[in-house]
Design a protein around this motif. Structure first.
Motif, short mmCIF file in Angstrom:
data_model
loop_
_atom_site.label_atom_id
_atom_site.label_comp_id
_atom_site.label_asym_id
_atom_site.label_seq_id
_atom_site.Cartn_x
_atom_site.Cartn_y
_atom_site.Cartn_z
N HIS A 540 4.80 -0.15 11.54
CA HIS A 540 5.26 1.27 10.96
C HIS A 540 5.25 1.80 11.82
N GLN A 598 6.22 -3.39 2.19
CA GLN A 598 6.82 -2.39 3.11
C GLN A 598 7.83 -1.10 2.88
N MET A 602 7.47 2.78 1.97
CA MET A 602 8.03 3.71 2.91
C MET A 602 8.59 4.61 1.21
#
Length: 687
Positions: A540, A598, A602
Motif C-alpha cells: 500500500h 492485493q 484494490m
C-alpha cells in the motif's frame, strides 16, 4: 594658655576623641572644664567654647604645635597644590620598600617631638645640646622640627575631612622621598609609543617577536623619522620589561599572540561552581576522552590495528561519579545512545534531570536533540522529539564552542591521564600543541607485532577495575573542600539526596537504540544493506518514502513507519524468486497469493470509492432493528401507490383472491333470481 578658648570640635580633635565623647566628659566633670558661651554674629544658636588650659597635656601639646606652624590651615589651604609627597603616598608600599628607614624615622620623630614640647629657658642652648645628642647640626634639627610640625598640620587637616588619624605623617616627613623609578629620560614620548606599538602588534606578537627584532625595526623607524639620537638596545629592553611588569600588559600581549580562544582558556577570569546545592543525578555532564596510550583492535575486515581508545562517559556533578562509560575507536551518536542507556539502567541508576553535553556533532545530532544542530538553544516541545527527550530528560544544556572550562568533566580527564594512563607501557604522552614536551617516543607498531598491546576488551577491564577500586573509593578533594558528609564519589552517590525519576522499560530503550533512516518503497520492497526487505503491508506504500529502524546487531529485519510515526510492519529479508526449475514452489505460491490478495483489496477499495452517493445513503439507512419508532415528519394522506410486502404467504394469498371473488359472484346471481321469483309470486297473491 590661660584665657584661650577654642571650639568643642577643635578640642575633641586635639584630645583625639569624638565630639560627643567630649561633651559627655564635660557633663560628668563640669568643675574640670572651664567653658563659656559665645554669641554668633549672624545669629543662631550660641556656641560653647572650652579653655585650652582645661584640656589634657596631650591636647595642650597638640594645640601648641599647631600654633608654631605659621598660618596653619590658611597656608595649607593656599598651597593645596603643593602638598608634601607623603600626603598621597601608600604607607604599606613605602614600608615594604624602605622598612629600615621608616622605623628609624619613627624613633627620630619621637625625639624631635620631645624637643618641640620643651618649654624651659635658653631654648637656643638647649637646641645645640639636643642636636649634638642626636648627632646632627642645629640647622638640621630645626629642619626636622619644621618637617614634623608641617606633618602634624597636614595630619590634622586631613583628619577633619575624613576623621582618620595620620600620625605616621611625622615619620614619613623625616624620610627621604622615594626616588621615582622607570622614568626612562633617554626615551622621548614618541619613541616610547613606537616601542609599545611594535611590541603589542598582533602580527609581531603572534610570531613570537623578540626584543632584538623590535630594536631592528626601531632603528629603521629612527632613520625614517630623522631622529637625532635614540637609546641603545639595553634601554629598550629595560623599557619592554617595565611594560610587561605593568598592570594587565602580560595578559594583553598573550591575547595578541595567541588569539581570543586561547586567551579565554588560560587568562580569562572564571567562576567556581558550587555543586553542593545539587542532588545526585540532577546535573550530569558528558564528553569524550581520547586516551594517551595504544591498544590492539581488530577491524571488521579482520585486520589488527593499533589504535588510541576513546572513552564516552558521564559525570554526576554532585558526587563526581563516573556513569555510563563505554570504550570505542570512533564515537558517534549510536555510541552516545548506548552510553546513556547504560547510565540509566545501571544499579543504582535513573534518568538525570539536566544533561550538559559537548558541542560536538555526535552530541548535538538531530537524532539526539530532535532539531538541527545549528540552533544553539535546545528546546523541547511537542514537535521536537529526540533521544534525550524520549528517555525522559527534562533539560539539555550545550557547551559553547572551544570553551572546555564549561564542562567540569574535563577536570576528571586530567585525573585519568595522570593516575591511569601513565601506567601503560604504550603511553605516548599528551599530543596537544601546547604540551609537546610531554610526548613520549614509542615504537607502537613493533609493540603491536610483538603482542605487547592490550586488546580493547582487556583495556576496558583494566579501566573498570581502576574506576571501581581506586577512583570511586578514594577521598575526593573537591568533596572535602565543599564540606560534604561523604567524601568518596561512590558513597555520596549511594547515600546523598537523589533526584528520583524511574528509568523507562528496557524494551522501550532498546527500541530507541535502533538506528533510523528513510527509504523508498518499490514494487519489490525496500532495498537496504544490499538486501531486499519485503512485507505484504508495503504493497500500500509503493512509490512512497517511509521511516525505517533496525537493530545494529540484527539487520535481518526492518521496522517500517509511516510519515506520522505509525508502525506499518516488520519487513524481513525475503527469498528471491529464481528462474525455471530452480524457483521454490512454496515461495511462488505465496507470491501469487499476495498478488491476488492485493488485486482483490484494490478492487474493493475502487468499488467503495465509485459507489454513488444515493447507494451509499440507502446502504447507510438500512437497519435490521425491531420495534423502531418512525421519527420522520410527514403529512397524513391516502397513498395512491402502495408497495406489497415481501412475505411469500401474503403474496400467494393476494394472488388467489380474484378467483375466490368470481366464485362468490355466481352464487349471488342465483340468490337474486330466487328473490325476484319469490317477489313476483307475492305480488300475484296480493292482486
Amino acid at each position: 594658655m590661660e584665657g584661650v578658648f577654642i571650639k568643642l570640635e577643635e578640642a575633641a580633635a586635639f584630645e583625639s576623641i569624638k565630639y560627643n565623647t567630649l561633651i559627655q566628659r564635660i557633663k560628668r566633670n563640669p568643675g574640670q572644664y572651664q567653658t563659656k558661651i559665645q554669641t554668633q554674629d549672624k545669629g543662631g544658636k550660641d556656641q560653647v567654647l572650652v579653655s585650652v588650659s582645661s584640656l589634657s597635656p596631650k591636647a595642650k601639646k597638640a594645640y601648641k604645635a599647631m600654633q608654631k606652624v605659621d598660618g596653619r590651615d590658611l597656608i595649607i589651604e593656599q598651597r593645596a597644590d603643593m602638598a608634601p609627597w607623603y600626603a598621597e603616598y601608600d604607607l604599606n608600599h613605602y614600608i615594604e620598600g624602605h622598612k629600615k628607614q621608616y622605623y628609624e624615622a619613627i624613633e627620630l620623630a619621637g625625639k624631635v617631638q620631645i624637643f618641640i614640647n620643651y618649654e624651659g629657658d635658653d631654648r637656643t642652648a638647649y637646641a645645640e645640646r639636643y642636636a649634638l645628642g642626636l648627632g646632627v647640626s642645629t640647622p638640621t634639627l630645626y629642619r626636622y622640627v619644621q618637617a614634623v610640625l608641617e606633618a602634624n598640620a597636614w595630619a590634622l587637616k586631613l583628619e577633619k575631612e575624613d576623621e582618620q588619624n595620620r600620625d605616621y605623617f611625622k615619620a614619613l616627613a623625616l624620610c627621604r622621598k622615594p626616588k621615582e623609578k622607570a622614568t626612562f629620560p633617554s626615551l622621548t614620548p614618541e619613541q616610547k609609543a613606537v616601542i609599545e606599538n611594535i611590541w603589542f602588534d598582533r602580527r609581531f606578537a603572534a610570531n613570537l617577536g623578540t626584543v632584538e627584532m623590535l630594536y631592528e625595526k626601531f632603528e629603521e623607524i629612527a632613520v625614517e623619522r630623522d631622529w637625532e639620537g635614540y637609546p641603545s638596545i639595553k634601554t629598550v629592553s629595560r623599557y619592554v620589561s617595565h611594560l610587561m611588569d605593568s598592570r594587565g600588559a602580560e595578559s594583553a600581549r598573550y591575547l595578541a599572540a595567541n588569539g581570543t580562544r586561547e586567551w579565554k582558556n588560560k587568562k580569562m577570569l572564571k567562576g567556581k561552581r558550587d555543586a553542593s546545592s545539587l542532588k545526585v543525578m540532577e546535573y550530569v555532564v558528558g564528553d569524550e576522552h581520547t586516551f594517551d596510550f595504544w591498544v590492539q583492535w581488530t577491524a571488521p575486515n579482520g585486520k589488527v590495528k593499533a589504535v588510541r581508545p576513546k572513552l564516552v562517559a558521564w559525570l554526576d556533578m554532585r558526587s563526581r561519579t563516573i556513569l555510563g562509560d563505554v570504550a570505542c575507536v570512533d564515537a558517534n551518536s549510536q555510541t552516545l545512545k548506548e552510553s546513556l542507556a547504560k547510565m540509566i539502567h545501571s544499579t543504582p541508576g535513573g534518568v538525570p534531570r539536566i544533561l550538559h553535553v559537548d558541542n560536538g556533532k555526535d552530541y548535538t545530532a538531530k537524532t539526539m536533540t530532535g532539531q538541527d544542530r545549528t540552533k544553539r538553544a535546545i528546546e523541547f516541545d511537542s514537535e521536537t522529539v529526540g533521544f534525550y527527550q524520549s528517555i525522559g530528560i527534562e533539560e539539555v544544556g550545550r557547551s559553547l564552542p572551544y570553551q572546555p572550562w564549561d564542562k567540569p568533566i574535563e577536570r576528571l580527564f586530567s585525573t585519568v591521564c595522570s593516575k591511569f594512563s601513565k601506567w601503560f607501557e604504550s603511553y605516548t604522552g599528551t599530543l596537544t600543541g601546547s604540551r609537546t614536551y610531554a610526548k613520549r617516543q614509542k615504537d607502537v607498531n613493533r609493540m603491536l607485532e610483538r603482542g605487547e598491546l592490550l586488546t580493547m576488551e582487556e583495556f576496558f577491564e583494566a579501566w573498570t577495575r581502576w574506576k571501581n577500586e581506586k577512583y570511586h573509593t578514594r577521598e575526593h578533594r573537591g568533596l572535602k573542600d565543599a564540606g560534604e558528609k561523604w567524601i568518596t564519589p561512590i558513597s555520596l552517590f549511594e547515600n546523598g539526596e537523589r533526584y528520583e525519576k524511574a528509568a523507562p522499560p528496557r524494551e522501550y530503550t532498546a527500541m530507541l537504540l535502533m538506528k533510523a533512516d528513510t527509504a523508498l518503497v518499490r514494487n519489490q520492497g525496500i532495498q537496504k544493506f544490499g538486501t531486499l526487505y519485503s512485507d505484504y503491508e508495503l504493497a500500500h506504500y509503493v512509490g512512497k518514502h517511509v521511516g525505517i529502524k533496525w537493530d545494529i546487531d540484527d539487520v535481518t529485519k526492518l521496522y517500517v513507519y509511516d510519515q506520522k510515526g505509525q508502525k506499518i510492519c516488520e519487513a524481513v529479508s525475503v527469498e528471491l524468486l529464481a528462474f525455471g526449475p530452480h524457483c521454490s514452489q512454496a515461495a511462488l505460491e505465496q507470491h501469487m497469493r499476495n498478488q491476488k490478495r492485493q488485486e482483490r483489496e484494490m478492487r474493493e477499495i475502487l468499488d467503495s470509492m465509485t459507489r454513488p452517493y444515493e447507494a451509499r445513503f440507502e446502504e447507510g439507512r438500512t437497519s435490521d432493528a425491531v420495534g423502531k419508532l418512525d421519527l420522520t415528519i410527514r403529512a397524513e394522506r391516502k397513498q395512491k401507490v402502495i408497495t406489497l410486502p415481501m412475505d411469500k404467504e401474503y403474496r400467494k394469498e393476494r394472488l388467489e383472491a380474484p378467483t375466490r371473488k368470481r366464485k362468490s359472484g355466481a352464487g349471488d346471481e342465483y340468490l337474486a333470481k330466487k328473490a325476484q321469483s319469490a317477489l313476483a309470486r307475492l305480488r300475484a297473491i296480493n292482486e
